[in-house]
Design an enzyme around this catalytic site. Structure first.
Site, short mmCIF file in Angstrom:
data_model
loop_
_atom_site.label_atom_id
_atom_site.label_comp_id
_atom_site.label_asym_id
_atom_site.label_seq_id
_atom_site.Cartn_x
_atom_site.Cartn_y
_atom_site.Cartn_z
CB ILE A 1 -2.29 8.74 9.45
CG1 ILE A 1 -2.94 8.42 8.08
CG2 ILE A 1 -2.59 10.18 9.87
CD1 ILE A 1 -4.46 8.43 8.11
CG ASP B 1 -1.90 1.17 1.18
OD1 ASP B 1 -1.68 2.09 0.36
OD2 ASP B 1 -2.86 1.17 1.96
N GLY C 1 -4.56 1.84 7.98
CA GLY C 1 -5.58 1.17 8.80
C GLY C 1 -5.28 -0.31 8.94
CG HIS D 1 -0.31 5.43 4.75
ND1 HIS D 1 -1.23 5.67 5.74
CD2 HIS D 1 -1.01 4.89 3.71
CE1 HIS D 1 -2.44 5.25 5.33
NE2 HIS D 1 -2.32 4.78 4.10
C1 LIG Z 1 -8.29 -0.32 -4.14
C2 LIG Z 1 -7.64 0.57 -3.21
C3 LIG Z 1 -7.62 0.03 -1.80
C4 LIG Z 1 -6.82 0.91 -0.96
C5 LIG Z 1 -7.21 0.85 0.49
C6 LIG Z 1 -6.15 1.40 1.33
C7 LIG Z 1 -6.36 2.81 1.76
C8 LIG Z 1 -5.34 3.18 2.82
O1 LIG Z 1 -4.08 3.55 2.30
C9 LIG Z 1 -5.92 4.35 3.55
C10 LIG Z 1 -5.80 4.21 5.01
O2 LIG Z 1 -5.32 3.27 5.55
S1 LIG Z 1 -6.47 5.50 5.93
C11 LIG Z 1 -6.06 5.08 7.62
C12 LIG Z 1 -7.08 4.24 8.30
N1 LIG Z 1 -8.39 4.88 8.41
C13 LIG Z 1 -8.61 5.93 9.22
O3 LIG Z 1 -7.72 6.45 9.88
C14 LIG Z 1 -10.02 6.45 9.30
C15 LIG Z 1 -10.45 6.57 10.73
N2 LIG Z 1 -11.87 6.97 10.82
C16 LIG Z 1 -12.22 8.25 10.77
O4 LIG Z 1 -11.40 9.16 10.67
C17 LIG Z 1 -13.70 8.55 10.81
O5 LIG Z 1 -14.37 7.43 11.36
C18 LIG Z 1 -14.31 8.82 9.40
C19 LIG Z 1 -13.65 10.10 8.84
C20 LIG Z 1 -14.10 7.65 8.48
C21 LIG Z 1 -15.80 9.06 9.58
O6 LIG Z 1 -16.00 10.02 10.57
P1 LIG Z 1 -17.09 11.16 10.36
O7 LIG Z 1 -16.81 11.93 9.12
O8 LIG Z 1 -17.18 11.91 11.64
O9 LIG Z 1 -18.37 10.32 10.06
P2 LIG Z 1 -19.70 10.19 10.94
O10 LIG Z 1 -20.40 11.52 10.93
O11 LIG Z 1 -19.37 9.58 12.24
O12 LIG Z 1 -20.53 9.15 10.09
C22 LIG Z 1 -21.03 9.46 8.80
C23 LIG Z 1 -21.56 8.19 8.20
O13 LIG Z 1 -20.46 7.35 7.83
C24 LIG Z 1 -20.52 6.11 8.54
N3 LIG Z 1 -19.17 5.80 9.00
C25 LIG Z 1 -18.51 6.46 9.96
N4 LIG Z 1 -17.28 5.93 10.12
C26 LIG Z 1 -17.18 4.92 9.23
C27 LIG Z 1 -16.17 3.98 8.95
N5 LIG Z 1 -15.01 3.95 9.61
N6 LIG Z 1 -16.43 3.05 7.99
C28 LIG Z 1 -17.60 3.03 7.35
N7 LIG Z 1 -18.61 3.89 7.60
C29 LIG Z 1 -18.40 4.82 8.52
C30 LIG Z 1 -21.44 6.34 9.71
O14 LIG Z 1 -22.09 5.15 10.10
C31 LIG Z 1 -22.38 7.37 9.18
O15 LIG Z 1 -23.42 6.76 8.43
P3 LIG Z 1 -24.94 6.86 8.97
O16 LIG Z 1 -25.23 8.33 8.99
O17 LIG Z 1 -25.73 6.11 7.97
O18 LIG Z 1 -24.92 6.22 10.32
#
Ligand SMILES: CCCCCCC[C@@H](O)CC(=O)SCCNC(=O)CCNC(=O)[C@H](O)C(C)(C)COP(=O)(O)OP(=O)(O)OC[C@H]1O[C@@H](n2cnc3c(N)ncnc32)[C@H](O)[C@@H]1OP(=O)(O)O
Length: 309
Positions: A228, A208, A231, A213
């Protein structure tokens, strides 16, 4: 709902047929991955973890951590999403959730056929959520080894619904992979582990290469003070904690893994994984010690639980 000016077209996205792909990995990939998720980080000759990087009879006998299965999407799709009808800013992509089913222990080197499909697409207003399913088969035997569902949170790409009802498509059972409720009781086990400041730089070598990152400027544009942790690296730390504490080091007990990424982790932070046992399910929650914030929660289903626990 407002018209979607961005060119985001859910029907075209859903109609897309992903080509089947083949991918390979070797013992070197397996060992590098184990080190990338902190195996042997506390003690080089850790009796539970040395087997993921070294075997006295030769590298072909090393064991594969179950979360290694989550990498197969990178071997087939890289780190980018290039789907007709999908318009989003790659710098704002976050990994939202990961669900893994393991059907066979993974061999120390593999030649795989991967079938990829779209498992879900949702409009959350401020974001679009895309769920991609990857089924990986052993090329020689044709046996299904594992299934992964990768949930991507595409910030800024929501608001594409054409009716007042937010667009939502799912093609798998609703309860599958949904994060269990974390109990209010004291955890059954707690495991603390330090990530290294260089953790993401090592982890990225497993496939990745998302600059979020590694590149301070990209990280700032994405809204973070510095790069960061992936994940899947955090998930690797958490599941390793479960294997160590609940499976007594036997990773073949792991049947299914689910994790939801709640908050970002900075490399160098300390991860504290709390575990609760509910039958053959381990509910877990990982917190960053320095900020006392939960960053990941989910469950690990086991084939069976040792009677001594
Ligand atoms: C093919 C290519 C493949 C490549 C893949 C690899 C990609 C990698 O390189 C990228 C990474 O590793 S990124 C690092 C790991 N991830 C993170 O750090 C994200 C951490 N999470 C956040 O920041 C927030 O939860 C965040 C920002 C995710 C959400 O927070 P908020 O904006 O505050 O959202 P919120 O208001 O709480 O909710 C809105 C609606 O979204 C749903 N939701 C929330 N968190 C979720 C999550 N983690 N996953 C899925 N859905 C999520 C909520 O349920 C909500 O929906 P609803 O209104 O229907 O309830």
């Amino acid at each position: 709902m407002a018209d979607n000016p961005s060119g985001f077209d859910p029907d075209r996205i859903l109609a897309h047929k992903f080509p089947e792909t083949t991918s390979t990995y070797t013992e070197r990939d397996v060992a590098l991955y184990a080190l990338g998720i902190g195996a042997c980080g506390r003690e080089a000759v850790d009796a539970d973890e040395l087997k993921y990087v070294y075997n006295e009879n030769g590298q072909e006998y090393i064991e594969v951590l179950p979360t290694f299965a989550a990498l197969f999407i990178h071997k087939t799709m890289g780190t980018g999403l290039n789907l007709p009808g999908l318009s989003y800013d790659p710098k704002l992509l976050l990994h939202g959730q990961q669900y893994i089913e393991l059907y066979k222990p993974l061999p120390s080197r593999g030649y795989l056929d991967n079938k990829i499909s779209l498992a879900g697409l949702h409009d959350k207003g401020k974001a679009a959520i895309l769920e991609i399913e990857t089924k990986s088969y052993d090329k020689m035997s044709g046996q299904l080894l594992c299934m992964n569902r990768t949930t991507l949170f595409l910030r800024g790409a929501g608001g594409f619904s054409s009716s007042s009802h937010p667009y939502s498509y799912t093609n798998y059972p609703k309860n599958q992979g949904s994060a269990g409720k974390i109990p209010k009781t004291q955890p059954f086990m707690v495991y603390e582990d330090c990530t290294r400041p260089s953790q993401a730089l090592v982890y990225r070598l497993s496939g990745d290469y998302n600059p979020l990152h590694s590149d301070p400027i990209v990280a700032k544009i994405a809204g973070f003070s510095k790069p960061i942790l992936h994940g899947l690296c955090t998930l690797g730390f958490a599941v390793r904690a479960v294997i160590k504490c609940v499976c007594k080091g036997d990773s073949s007990k792991v049947k299914c893994i689910s994790g939801k990424f709640l908050l970002h982790v900075y490399p160098g932070e300390t991860l504290v994984t709390e575990m609760w046992l509910e039958g053959s399910r381990v509910l877990y929650q990982t917190k960053v010690k320095e900020r006392n914030r939960a960053v990941l929660s989910g469950y690990v289903d086991l084939h069976h639980v040792a009677s001594s626990l």
